[in-house]
Design an enzyme around this catalytic site. Structure first.
Site, PDB file in Angstrom:
ATOM      1  N   ILE A 281      -7.617   1.765  10.174  1.00 34.49           N
ATOM      2  CA  ILE A 281      -8.710   2.731  10.102  1.00 34.49           C
ATOM      3  C   ILE A 281      -9.971   2.065   9.537  1.00 34.49           C
ATOM      4  O   ILE A 281      -9.899   1.067   8.806  1.00 34.49           O
ATOM      5  CB  ILE A 281      -8.317   3.959   9.250  1.00 34.49           C
ATOM      6  CG1 ILE A 281      -7.942   3.544   7.818  1.00 34.49           C
ATOM      7  CG2 ILE A 281      -7.192   4.744   9.914  1.00 34.49           C
ATOM      8  CD1 ILE A 281      -7.700   4.714   6.879  1.00 34.49           C
TER       9      ILE A 281
ATOM     10  N   TYR B 106       0.841  -1.205   0.000  1.00 35.43           N
ATOM     11  CA  TYR B 106       0.000   0.000   0.000  1.00 35.43           C
ATOM     12  C   TYR B 106       0.869   1.246   0.000  1.00 35.43           C
ATOM     13  O   TYR B 106       2.052   1.224   0.390  1.00 35.43           O
ATOM     14  CB  TYR B 106      -0.884   0.037   1.258  1.00 35.43           C
ATOM     15  CG  TYR B 106      -0.082   0.271   2.520  1.00 35.43           C
ATOM     16  CD1 TYR B 106       0.052   1.551   3.052  1.00 35.43           C
ATOM     17  CD2 TYR B 106       0.590  -0.777   3.144  1.00 35.43           C
ATOM     18  CE1 TYR B 106       0.822   1.770   4.185  1.00 35.43           C
ATOM     19  CE2 TYR B 106       1.360  -0.561   4.268  1.00 35.43           C
ATOM     20  CZ  TYR B 106       1.469   0.705   4.787  1.00 35.43           C
ATOM     21  OH  TYR B 106       2.252   0.920   5.902  1.00 35.43           O
TER      22      TYR B 106
ATOM     23  N   TYR C  12      -8.523   9.302  10.175  1.00 34.94           N
ATOM     24  CA  TYR C  12      -7.991   9.716  11.476  1.00 34.94           C
ATOM     25  C   TYR C  12      -8.767  10.878  12.093  1.00 34.94           C
ATOM     26  O   TYR C  12      -8.371  11.414  13.120  1.00 34.94           O
ATOM     27  CB  TYR C  12      -6.496  10.044  11.356  1.00 34.94           C
ATOM     28  CG  TYR C  12      -5.681   8.806  11.080  1.00 34.94           C
ATOM     29  CD1 TYR C  12      -5.280   7.972  12.119  1.00 34.94           C
ATOM     30  CD2 TYR C  12      -5.350   8.443   9.781  1.00 34.94           C
ATOM     31  CE1 TYR C  12      -4.548   6.817  11.864  1.00 34.94           C
ATOM     32  CE2 TYR C  12      -4.618   7.290   9.522  1.00 34.94           C
ATOM     33  CZ  TYR C  12      -4.226   6.485  10.566  1.00 34.94           C
ATOM     34  OH  TYR C  12      -3.502   5.332  10.307  1.00 34.94           O
TER      35      TYR C  12
ATOM     36  N   PHE D 102      -5.452   5.912  -0.782  1.00 37.52           N
ATOM     37  CA  PHE D 102      -4.550   4.765  -0.695  1.00 37.52           C
ATOM     38  C   PHE D 102      -4.569   3.993  -2.009  1.00 37.52           C
ATOM     39  O   PHE D 102      -5.635   3.767  -2.590  1.00 37.52           O
ATOM     40  CB  PHE D 102      -4.990   3.808   0.421  1.00 37.52           C
ATOM     41  CG  PHE D 102      -4.797   4.328   1.807  1.00 37.52           C
ATOM     42  CD1 PHE D 102      -3.610   4.122   2.496  1.00 37.52           C
ATOM     43  CD2 PHE D 102      -5.821   5.018   2.444  1.00 37.52           C
ATOM     44  CE1 PHE D 102      -3.441   4.600   3.791  1.00 37.52           C
ATOM     45  CE2 PHE D 102      -5.665   5.495   3.731  1.00 37.52           C
ATOM     46  CZ  PHE D 102      -4.468   5.285   4.406  1.00 37.52           C
TER      47      PHE D 102
ATOM     48  N   PHE E 250       2.472   9.759   3.162  1.00 39.63           N
ATOM     49  CA  PHE E 250       2.702   9.704   4.604  1.00 39.63           C
ATOM     50  C   PHE E 250       3.059   8.306   5.097  1.00 39.63           C
ATOM     51  O   PHE E 250       3.554   8.139   6.209  1.00 39.63           O
ATOM     52  CB  PHE E 250       1.499  10.255   5.391  1.00 39.63           C
ATOM     53  CG  PHE E 250       0.208   9.512   5.166  1.00 39.63           C
ATOM     54  CD1 PHE E 250      -0.056   8.326   5.830  1.00 39.63           C
ATOM     55  CD2 PHE E 250      -0.748  10.013   4.299  1.00 39.63           C
ATOM     56  CE1 PHE E 250      -1.253   7.648   5.633  1.00 39.63           C
ATOM     57  CE2 PHE E 250      -1.946   9.340   4.093  1.00 39.63           C
ATOM     58  CZ  PHE E 250      -2.193   8.140   4.768  1.00 39.63           C
ATOM     59  N   ASP E 251       2.803   7.275   4.278  1.00 38.28           N
ATOM     60  CA  ASP E 251       3.181   5.916   4.681  1.00 38.28           C
ATOM     61  C   ASP E 251       3.137   5.009   3.458  1.00 38.28           C
ATOM     62  O   ASP E 251       2.372   5.252   2.517  1.00 38.28           O
ATOM     63  CB  ASP E 251       2.240   5.386   5.761  1.00 38.28           C
ATOM     64  CG  ASP E 251       2.823   4.171   6.491  1.00 38.28           C
ATOM     65  OD1 ASP E 251       4.030   3.917   6.325  1.00 38.28           O
ATOM     66  OD2 ASP E 251       2.079   3.502   7.214  1.00 38.28           O
TER      67      ASP E 251
END
Length: 321
Positions: free
Chosen positions: A250, A207, A276, A294, A217-218
């Site tokens: 999430i 992902y 979030y 994502f 961010f990730d």
């Protein structure tokens, strides 16, 4: 004659100081108004909501409430330390904006080392006063109601912007999305095979998570982690395992992964309430009320073994700072 020259020199220096636009306050602070509104100035006990940007002298941003998605709130109290930037607040009114320079040396006691990377003579704060509510007390119901109403209005305004931001992202990226009842927009970019993931299954996947502005961010992919500021080099980028429906990720993932099967690739655009939410995460890594996108790829699906012992799974967390 010499006395006159000295007076002229002092006057010239004073004039040069005025031209620079900065005035000196107690504690050695330098400040300059960018916007100076009329109205009552901030008093001790007032509620203040202000946006702040911290920069170094190279104009590099070191921190910003704008990244967090909302201003910083406080009940103004007279600072105990000289040189605290809030000592300027009694000069400010709602709507004012000011640039404040803080001498770095004044922030550290003699002999105390400066943090690595802190260079130059000044730290620079840009402050914008968004809201002032006249002082009250912790037990003052009217004062507390005004503050509560302000936060509620702020929340509603940010939530109102989300659908337009998500729709713009979809249009700009030319996505052909389907929207779920909860508000997730998704596009399956590569169909998989076999049955969809079920609650209780473990999905093995790659992902990449981004804000709608494109900031990563990730990610579990090595090439994407290079784009993440502050990524922990000790963390090896690799596929992760997610027990779907267990609440370890999430809500947007627990719901969205059920739409996919083995081998599928998809793009999710997830509203903040399924991400979030109000709190955001990681000091502005994910702002408050931020929709997220994502790209995911399902590598494998591990069916639940009813006889297997239950293991605690760590929460997936963004790595940027």
């Amino acid at each position: 004659m010499r006395k006159n020259l000295m007076i002229m020199a002092v006057a010239a220096l004073a004039f040069a100081g005025c031209k620079s636009g900065f005035k000196q306050a107690d504690g050695g602070l330098l400040y300059s108004f960018r916007t100076d509104k009329t109205g009552a100035t901030i008093k001790e006990g007032d509620f203040v909501s202000a946006d702040l940007v911290l920069k170094n002298e190279a104009d590099s941003v070191m921190g910003s409430t704008y990244d967090m998605g909302r201003p910083a709130p406080l009940i103004y109290q007279k600072p105990q330390r000289k040189g605290d930037i809030t000592s300027i607040f009694p000069l400010l009114s709602e709507g004012d904006s000011v640039t404040i320079k803080v001498n770095i040396d004044s922030m550290f006691t003699k002999g105390q080392p400066k943090p690595p990377g802190l260079k130059g003579k000044y730290l620079i704060y840009e402050v914008k006063v968004q809201k002032v509510i006249a002082k009250g007390g912790a037990s003052d119901p009217v004062f507390q109601k005004h503050i509560s109403d302000y936060f509620q209005a702020q929340k509603e305004a940010m939530l109102k912007k989300e659908p337009a931001a998500m729709n713009k992202y979809v249009v700009d990226k030319k996505l052909n999305v389907t929207k779920t009842a909860s508000g997730i927009m998704y596009q399956i970019t590569k169909p998989g095979s076999g049955p969809n993931i079920q609650v209780g299954d473990t999905a093995v996947l790659n992902y990449t998570g981004r804000l709608l502005n494109g900031k990563v961010f990730d990610s579990s992919l090595p090439e994407e982690t290079k784009k993440i500021k502050g990524y922990d080099p000790r963390r090896k980028p690799e596929p992760i395992k997610v027990k779907v429906g267990a609440g370890n990720v999430i809500k947007g993932w627990d719901e969205g992964l059920l739409l996919l099967n083995k081998g599928a690739k998809a793009t999710f655009v997830i509203p903040s309430e399924l991400g979030y939410g109000e709190q955001g995460i990681g000091n502005g890594v994910i702002p408050a009320y931020a929709p997220l996108t994502f790209d995911v790829e399902i590598l494998n699906i591990i069916k639940t073994d009813p006889n297997a012992p239950k293991a605690t799974q760590p929460m997936m967390m963004p790595q940027g700072r």
